[in-house]
Design a protein around this motif. Sequence first.
Motif, mmCIF file in Angstrom:
data_model
loop_
_atom_site.group_PDB
_atom_site.id
_atom_site.type_symbol
_atom_site.label_atom_id
_atom_site.label_comp_id
_atom_site.label_asym_id
_atom_site.label_seq_id
_atom_site.Cartn_x
_atom_site.Cartn_y
_atom_site.Cartn_z
ATOM 1 N N SER A 123 32.882 35.253 35.789
ATOM 2 C CA SER A 123 31.803 35.445 34.823
ATOM 3 C C SER A 123 30.679 36.202 35.504
ATOM 4 C CB SER A 123 31.294 34.101 34.290
ATOM 5 O OG SER A 123 30.673 33.360 35.319
ATOM 6 N N ALA A 124 29.744 36.724 34.713
ATOM 7 C CA ALA A 124 28.678 37.562 35.257
ATOM 8 C C ALA A 124 27.822 36.816 36.274
ATOM 9 C CB ALA A 124 27.805 38.105 34.124
ATOM 10 N N ASP A 125 27.681 35.501 36.134
ATOM 11 C CA ASP A 125 26.875 34.736 37.085
ATOM 12 C C ASP A 125 27.728 33.986 38.104
ATOM 13 O OD1 ASP A 125 27.911 32.939 35.305
ATOM 14 O OD2 ASP A 125 26.036 31.872 34.922
ATOM 15 N N ARG A 126 29.032 34.151 37.999
ATOM 16 C CA ARG A 126 29.929 33.546 38.986
ATOM 17 C C ARG A 126 30.905 34.613 39.470
ATOM 18 N NH1 ARG A 126 30.404 28.513 40.210
ATOM 19 N NH2 ARG A 126 32.650 28.672 40.586
ATOM 20 N N VAL A 127 30.399 35.479 40.326
ATOM 21 C CA VAL A 127 31.226 36.510 40.942
ATOM 22 C C VAL A 127 30.622 36.871 42.293
ATOM 23 C CG1 VAL A 127 29.964 38.346 39.722
ATOM 24 C CG2 VAL A 127 32.245 38.816 40.674
ATOM 25 N N ARG A 128 31.474 36.923 43.277
ATOM 26 C CA ARG A 128 31.039 37.395 44.585
ATOM 27 C C ARG A 128 32.171 38.177 45.223
ATOM 28 N NH1 ARG A 128 30.869 32.621 49.220
ATOM 29 N NH2 ARG A 128 33.111 32.190 49.271
ATOM 30 N N VAL A 129 31.808 39.053 46.176
ATOM 31 C CA VAL A 129 32.787 39.903 46.848
ATOM 32 C C VAL A 129 32.621 39.731 48.353
ATOM 33 C CG1 VAL A 129 33.561 42.265 47.258
ATOM 34 C CG2 VAL A 129 32.854 41.554 44.952
ATOM 35 N N ILE A 130 33.738 39.461 49.027
ATOM 36 C CA ILE A 130 33.748 39.231 50.467
ATOM 37 C C ILE A 130 34.490 40.365 51.161
ATOM 38 C CG2 ILE A 130 34.487 37.669 52.309
ATOM 39 C CD1 ILE A 130 32.331 36.497 50.546
ATOM 40 N N ASP A 131 33.932 40.870 52.253
ATOM 41 C CA ASP A 131 34.634 41.814 53.111
ATOM 42 C C ASP A 131 35.616 41.008 53.965
ATOM 43 O OD1 ASP A 131 35.359 43.366 55.443
ATOM 44 O OD2 ASP A 131 33.734 44.746 54.930
ATOM 45 N N ALA A 132 36.898 41.299 53.807
ATOM 46 C CA ALA A 132 37.917 40.497 54.494
ATOM 47 C C ALA A 132 37.837 40.622 56.006
ATOM 48 C CB ALA A 132 39.304 40.910 54.010
ATOM 49 N N ALA A 133 37.366 41.751 56.509
ATOM 50 C CA ALA A 133 37.312 41.947 57.951
ATOM 51 C C ALA A 133 36.170 41.175 58.596
ATOM 52 C CB ALA A 133 37.172 43.438 58.267
ATOM 53 N N SER A 134 34.998 41.257 57.995
ATOM 54 C CA SER A 134 33.821 40.643 58.614
ATOM 55 C C SER A 134 33.438 39.301 58.027
ATOM 56 C CB SER A 134 32.627 41.593 58.476
ATOM 57 O OG SER A 134 32.258 41.719 57.110
ATOM 58 N N PHE A 141 30.716 52.985 54.470
ATOM 59 C CA PHE A 141 31.992 53.309 55.107
ATOM 60 C C PHE A 141 31.779 54.184 56.332
ATOM 61 C CE2 PHE A 141 33.063 52.340 50.763
ATOM 62 C CZ PHE A 141 34.306 51.702 50.830
ATOM 63 N N TRP A 142 32.559 53.905 57.378
ATOM 64 C CA TRP A 142 32.693 54.838 58.489
ATOM 65 C C TRP A 142 33.627 55.971 58.067
ATOM 66 C CZ3 TRP A 142 29.157 54.344 61.924
ATOM 67 C CH2 TRP A 142 28.711 53.106 62.363
ATOM 68 N N PRO A 143 33.690 57.063 58.813
ATOM 69 C CA PRO A 143 34.626 58.144 58.478
ATOM 70 C C PRO A 143 36.060 57.624 58.380
ATOM 71 C CG PRO A 143 33.063 58.893 60.141
ATOM 72 C CD PRO A 143 32.834 57.416 59.975
ATOM 73 N N GLY A 144 36.709 57.893 57.254
ATOM 74 C CA GLY A 144 38.099 57.512 57.075
ATOM 75 C C GLY A 144 38.362 56.021 56.981
ATOM 76 N N GLU A 145 37.324 55.213 56.869
ATOM 77 C CA GLU A 145 37.510 53.759 56.894
ATOM 78 C C GLU A 145 38.163 53.246 55.613
ATOM 79 O OE1 GLU A 145 34.980 49.597 57.542
ATOM 80 O OE2 GLU A 145 33.913 51.493 57.240
ATOM 81 N N ARG A 146 39.010 52.238 55.770
ATOM 82 C CA ARG A 146 39.610 51.528 54.649
ATOM 83 C C ARG A 146 39.155 50.081 54.702
ATOM 84 N NH1 ARG A 146 46.001 51.097 54.346
ATOM 85 N NH2 ARG A 146 45.604 49.438 55.857
ATOM 86 N N LYS A 147 38.670 49.583 53.569
ATOM 87 C CA LYS A 147 38.191 48.209 53.507
ATOM 88 C C LYS A 147 39.069 47.378 52.589
ATOM 89 C CE LYS A 147 33.307 48.705 54.595
ATOM 90 N NZ LYS A 147 31.945 48.239 54.265
ATOM 91 N N GLU A 148 39.220 46.097 52.963
ATOM 92 C CA GLU A 148 39.889 45.127 52.122
ATOM 93 C C GLU A 148 38.818 44.139 51.653
ATOM 94 O OE1 GLU A 148 43.005 45.504 51.362
ATOM 95 O OE2 GLU A 148 43.596 46.961 52.896
ATOM 96 N N LEU A 149 38.654 44.043 50.346
ATOM 97 C CA LEU A 149 37.652 43.165 49.763
ATOM 98 C C LEU A 149 38.329 42.085 48.934
ATOM 99 C CD1 LEU A 149 35.215 45.957 48.497
ATOM 100 C CD2 LEU A 149 35.085 44.724 50.676
ATOM 101 N N LEU A 150 37.623 40.975 48.759
ATOM 102 C CA LEU A 150 38.144 39.885 47.953
ATOM 103 C C LEU A 150 37.095 39.515 46.910
ATOM 104 C CD1 LEU A 150 40.720 38.073 47.830
ATOM 105 C CD2 LEU A 150 39.355 36.325 48.998
ATOM 106 N N VAL A 151 37.460 39.651 45.623
ATOM 107 C CA VAL A 151 36.577 39.284 44.518
ATOM 108 C C VAL A 151 36.880 37.845 44.138
ATOM 109 C CG1 VAL A 151 35.825 39.821 42.179
ATOM 110 C CG2 VAL A 151 36.576 41.669 43.702
ATOM 111 N N GLN A 152 35.842 37.009 44.103
ATOM 112 C CA GLN A 152 36.030 35.585 43.833
ATOM 113 C C GLN A 152 35.164 35.125 42.672
ATOM 114 O OE1 GLN A 152 34.965 34.183 47.833
ATOM 115 N NE2 GLN A 152 37.109 33.622 48.105
ATOM 116 N N ALA A 153 35.629 34.111 41.957
ATOM 117 C CA ALA A 153 34.873 33.532 40.847
ATOM 118 C C ALA A 153 33.954 32.447 41.385
ATOM 119 C CB ALA A 153 35.834 32.969 39.806
#
Length: 399
Positions: A61-72, A98-110
């Motif tokens: 939901s709009a008030d229950r959403v967060r995103v975590i960077d899986a690496a850090s 982003f660093w040059p050419g960087e790929r990130k893995e993110l996790l969207v959570q409720a």
Amino acid sequence: MKMIRICRSALVALVSLLAPAALAGQTGVAVRAENPLAVARADEVLTLSWAQLRAALPALSADRVRVIDAASGAEQVTQAIDNDGDGTTDELLVLTSFWPGERKELLVQAQAPAAAPAARVYARHDAHRDDVAWESDRIAFRIYGQGLWQASEFEPLVSSGVDIWPKRVRDLIVERWYAKGHDQYHRDTGEGADFYTVGQTLGAGGVGVLQDGRVVSARNFRAHRILATGPIRAVFELTYDPWDAGGVQVQEVRRIAIDAGQNLYRMETTFRTANGADLPFVTGTVKREGLVGSNRRGAQWGWLATWGPVERKNGGHGSLGTAVLLPSAQFTDVAEVENHFLALSTARSGVPAVQYAGAGWTASGDFHGVEDWWRYLDTFAERLSNPIRVTIGAASALR
């Protein structure tokens, strides 16, 4: 002692392997984001489909959403946004770099964010003057409504042009400057000031048509809708009364958005002609003594820019750059007419024409000369041409 040199890509991979144990097993929607350019990209706004996220994570939901960077393990700044004002969330915005050419893995959570992030953009309507002002943490702008004609203490101003409020602080100043009063925000007391004169011009990114060698444009906006006020993106919409564009009646709606960390705002203008014909139009920036105009057309995006001294009224100081960016396929020509530098283009009736416009000031510390301004525009155009590649996966758990 021998120094071990580790390349940045290897370091990123190593950090990914060392994701905090506290995140192990946490569930959410996996998102992969990849920078296709060999350049660093600060303050990128990722746009994720809310419908796609909800399909994989119904509890979102709009008030229950967060995103975590899986690496850090770091929580990213997010904003759930309703783009059309119908009360339904359309997209999730994620602010990251982003660093040059960087790929990130993110996790969207409720889950609700750990803390409310500080806003880096803002938009507001000033009822007394009938202005809409908007800003990022880099610069601010405003545009005029019809109520300004009735404000007796101000000189009546008929203009749909864009004003610039150059600032030299990173925090948001629009509320404070309006509170100072009209005479005071034209004087720099340490934060910057309104040194820019719009008058009956297009200002910094207004639109109009060429008629008999002069620019003709809409009058002040009739109605406004503020759709979002941050923390990542501010969005509003302006509606203008029909106006005569060289013998053709035109209805005009502008949607303007600005993102955190940016000197340029996005402008989406929809013209509707009475006869349904295409409309040749211009986007302009003011031409004044001492300003130098330049332009460049890249493969996908081109720009028209000016650079020169800030108007010296009320203690104005430093140099100011302005610019308009538009798709090269629609960038038909440039022109100097009276007090304008103009980018020429054509819009289809009822189809939004997308451009970017804005400004940069030397006193902000971001630009030391015209070469810095040109470099910023080239980099901005390159980023537009090569967006971050985003893939939304299914619900999963970090391992």
